[in-house]
Design an enzyme around this catalytic site. Sequence first.
Site, mmCIF file in Angstrom:
data_model
loop_
_atom_site.group_PDB
_atom_site.id
_atom_site.type_symbol
_atom_site.label_atom_id
_atom_site.label_comp_id
_atom_site.label_asym_id
_atom_site.label_seq_id
_atom_site.Cartn_x
_atom_site.Cartn_y
_atom_site.Cartn_z
ATOM 1 N N HIS A 37 -2.526 7.613 13.226
ATOM 2 C CA HIS A 37 -2.002 6.296 12.752
ATOM 3 C C HIS A 37 -1.301 6.297 11.444
ATOM 4 C CE1 HIS A 37 -3.612 3.445 15.775
ATOM 5 N NE2 HIS A 37 -4.624 4.438 15.730
ATOM 6 N N GLU A 101 1.076 1.976 19.780
ATOM 7 C CA GLU A 101 0.963 0.329 19.322
ATOM 8 C C GLU A 101 2.206 0.049 18.406
ATOM 9 O OE1 GLU A 101 -2.363 2.700 19.602
ATOM 10 O OE2 GLU A 101 -1.073 2.820 18.160
#
Length: 359
Positions: A37, A101
Site C-alpha cells: 500500500h 482500493e
Amino acid sequence: MSIQFGYNIISLSALDSVKAGVMAEKAGFDSLWIPDHFIEDGALVDPWSVMAAISIQTKHVFLCTGVTDTQRCHPAKTAQSVATIDELSRGRAGLGIGAGEAMNIVPFGIPWDKDPRDRTQRLREAIEVIRLLWKSSKENTVSYDGKFFRLEKAWLDQHPIQKPYPPVYVGALSSTRLLKLTGEIGDGWFSWLVTPETFSERRKKIRKAAERVGRKFEDIDTVATIYTAFTDDPEIRKQLMEVARIDILTSDYYGLRKLGVDISLPEQYTYQYLAVPERYSPAVLNAAYQIPEEIVEKYVMIGSVDDCIEFIERFVKVGARHIAICDLMIDVAGLSGVKETLEIYGSKIIPYFKEQSKK
C-alpha cells in the site's frame, strides 16, 4: 492434516520488518505476508524490497504480498519482481494480488476503475499476463490482447525458479466476483478478517467455482487471516477492541450483515472506496461502536494462549489449513511486542497444532 501458520508483517519500519521476518521463521512460521500500500494504517514499506532482504536471511519461509493490486504497476513489472524474489529465495516467492482500493489509487492521480466488474476483469487479465511472462523467453515470446492489457511478442529475461510458476493468491474480502475468480484461476485465496462462519461460506463459493471449471478445490490454498493479541490488561483489551471494530466494519461490512449485524454505512466508507482520513470519521466511529462485543470476538482473539488455541480450532473445524496471524499487539508494543508474540506462537501454539496433526 498439518496446519500451516503465516505471519502478517504490518506497522513496522523496513528494518524492523526484516527482523520480524527472520524471527518468524525461527519461531516456526511457514509463510510471511506483507501488504503493498501507499496509504493505509499499518502498511508502511515497499514489500518487494523487504521480501528481498528477508529472502537472503532465511531458508524455509514462504514470502508473499498480502496483497498488491493491478493499477499501480504494470503486470510485467510485477512478474519481474516476483521472479527476482523467487530466485533470491531459491523458490519461496508467491504473488498475492487483488482488485485494488481507492485509497492507494485516487490520491495519486492513477485511473480508478469504479465499476467492480472492470476491476475484476483487470485482475483476471493481470494474472493471465503475469503467468504468460513467467514462462516467456527470447525464444518463446508471448502475445496477449485484453481489455486492459496487451502484449506483442513480449518476454522477460528474469525467470522464476518454481515451475510452472510461483503460486498466485487472490486477495478477496467478500466479493462474490473475486471469490469466483479465485476458484477459476487462483492458486490460493488470501482472506482478511474472517469469522469461522464467513470463512466457511466464502470457501464454498470458491469450491463451487473451481468445480464448475473442472479444478480440484483441494489444490487451492485458502488462507484464514485472523487478529490475535496476548494480554490480560483490561485497558489494552478495550483499546484493541476499538481498533478491531473499525477494521471489521470497513473491511467486512457485508460479512457483518450476514452475521445479523445490520448497520447502515454508506458505500464510500467500505474498504474499496474508503479514504484513509475518513477511517476515524464520526460516521465510521459511530457505526463501529454498534458492533456487539460477541460479534467482534468471532473475528478477534484477545486473551491467553488457551483462548488462542480454542479460537484457531474453530477455523480448523471449518476447513482452514493455513492460518495467517495479524498481531494486534504491534500497535501497543512495536517490535518488542512482535518478538513476544512470535515466541508464544513458536513455543506453545504452533507445537500444539503440529502435535494434533500427528493424531
